[in-house]
Scaffold this motif. Structure first.
Motif, PDB file in Angstrom:
ATOM      1  N   GLY A  99       0.289  -1.357   0.142  1.00 21.00           N
ATOM      2  CA  GLY A  99      -0.011   0.130  -0.158  1.00 21.00           C
ATOM      3  C   GLY A  99       1.220   1.569   0.036  1.00 21.00           C
ATOM      4  O   GLY A  99       2.047   0.768  -0.313  1.00 21.00           O
ATOM      5  N   ARG A 100       0.361   2.174   0.147  1.00 23.54           N
ATOM      6  CA  ARG A 100       0.816   3.758   0.161  1.00 23.54           C
ATOM      7  C   ARG A 100       1.003   3.935   1.850  1.00 23.54           C
ATOM      8  O   ARG A 100      -0.087   4.229   2.258  1.00 23.54           O
ATOM      9  N   THR A 101       2.475   4.772   2.175  1.00 29.73           N
ATOM     10  CA  THR A 101       1.737   5.450   3.661  1.00 29.73           C
ATOM     11  C   THR A 101       0.611   5.875   3.126  1.00 29.73           C
ATOM     12  O   THR A 101      -0.271   7.210   3.057  1.00 29.73           O
ATOM     13  N   PRO A 102       0.408   6.292   4.668  1.00 33.61           N
ATOM     14  CA  PRO A 102      -1.214   6.801   4.697  1.00 33.61           C
ATOM     15  C   PRO A 102      -0.575   8.806   5.053  1.00 33.61           C
ATOM     16  O   PRO A 102      -2.172   9.552   5.021  1.00 33.61           O
ATOM     17  N   HIS A 118       6.310   3.175   0.274  1.00 34.66           N
ATOM     18  CA  HIS A 118       5.955   2.182   0.311  1.00 34.66           C
ATOM     19  C   HIS A 118       5.451   1.862   1.562  1.00 34.66           C
ATOM     20  O   HIS A 118       5.293   2.456   2.916  1.00 34.66           O
ATOM     21  N   TRP A 119       4.174   1.102   2.106  1.00 37.53           N
ATOM     22  CA  TRP A 119       3.166   0.842   2.829  1.00 37.53           C
ATOM     23  C   TRP A 119       2.702  -0.529   3.128  1.00 37.53           C
ATOM     24  O   TRP A 119       2.194  -0.648   2.462  1.00 37.53           O
ATOM     25  N   GLY A 145      -6.851   5.387   7.182  1.00 32.14           N
ATOM     26  CA  GLY A 145      -5.844   4.404   6.195  1.00 32.14           C
ATOM     27  C   GLY A 145      -4.285   3.677   6.519  1.00 32.14           C
ATOM     28  O   GLY A 145      -3.605   3.218   5.372  1.00 32.14           O
ATOM     29  N   GLY A 146      -4.225   3.659   7.843  1.00 22.69           N
ATOM     30  CA  GLY A 146      -2.391   3.456   8.703  1.00 22.69           C
ATOM     31  C   GLY A 146      -2.872   1.805   8.323  1.00 22.69           C
ATOM     32  O   GLY A 146      -1.544   1.459   8.462  1.00 22.69           O
TER      33      GLY A 146
END
Length: 193
Positions: A99-102, A118-119, A145-146
């Motif tokens: 995912g992507r960092t919040p 990147h997350w 969204g974290g």
């Protein structure tokens, strides 16, 4: 080789699928029609700056362009498969590896502009066709969204969902050279799909 002759398709359909990625989706549909049972369509090749989805600085604008191309191609693929009465027997799975960092970050020593890195804690998977009931949302993240907030899933469950849709039973095994059995998958199909 005629599967690869996209010009056999109507021009307006090719236009609806969109650019390079869309044409790959159209090719996937044509291969599926001809009996190919597993097809991977990559959306990470030389788009915009050559890095595909691996965007960091200024990535928000690049991601919007990627999402528009993705949405056009995948929605056309779903409609096309449905019109050809192939959607129920074709499973579409769309995922990334992270995912992507919040929060937007700025690391000036690495990137000129702010962006999202990147997350792995929260990411999205999309399923359509193949008996999947449309319009379902399984799980949720916290308000930023974290991190997962409800019904978190694991990659093993995604794999189990795919194998289950292919009719492979949970007890299925394969044997190595020493004739030792190994489960094909360990997860549980995602409930509610």
């Amino acid at each position: 080789m005629r599967s690869f002759e996209l010009t056999e398709e109507k021009a307006d359909l090719r236009t609806r699928y969109g650019g390079e990625f869309g044409q790959r989706c159209l090719l996937a549909r044509r291969l599926c029609e001809r009996g190919v049972r597993f097809i991977e369509v990559s959306h990470n090749l030389n788009f915009l700056n050559g890095s595909g989805w691996d965007v960091h600085n200024g990535g928000i604008l690049q991601q919007h362009a990627l999402i528009q191309e993705l949405d056009s191609a995948v929605s056309t693929l779903i409609i096309d498969l449905e019109q050809k009465r192939m959607l129920d027997s074709t499973l579409i799975v769309m995922v990334g590896e992270f995912g992507r960092t919040p929060k937007i970050s700025h690391l000036p020593e690495f990137y000129k502009l702010p962006g999202r890195d990147h997350w792995g804690f929260v990411q999205t998977a999309f399923f359509a066709g193949g008996g999947i009931e449309g319009g379902r949302v399984i799980g949720s993240s916290d308000k930023i969204g974290g991190y997962p907030a409800a019904d978190p899933q694991k990659p093993e469950n995604m794999a189990a969902t795919i194998y289950d849709s292919l009719g492979i039973p949970a007890a299925a095994t394969w044997h190595d050279d020493a004739d030792r059995p190994h489960n094909i998958y360990y997860g549980t199909p995602i409930a509610g799909l």
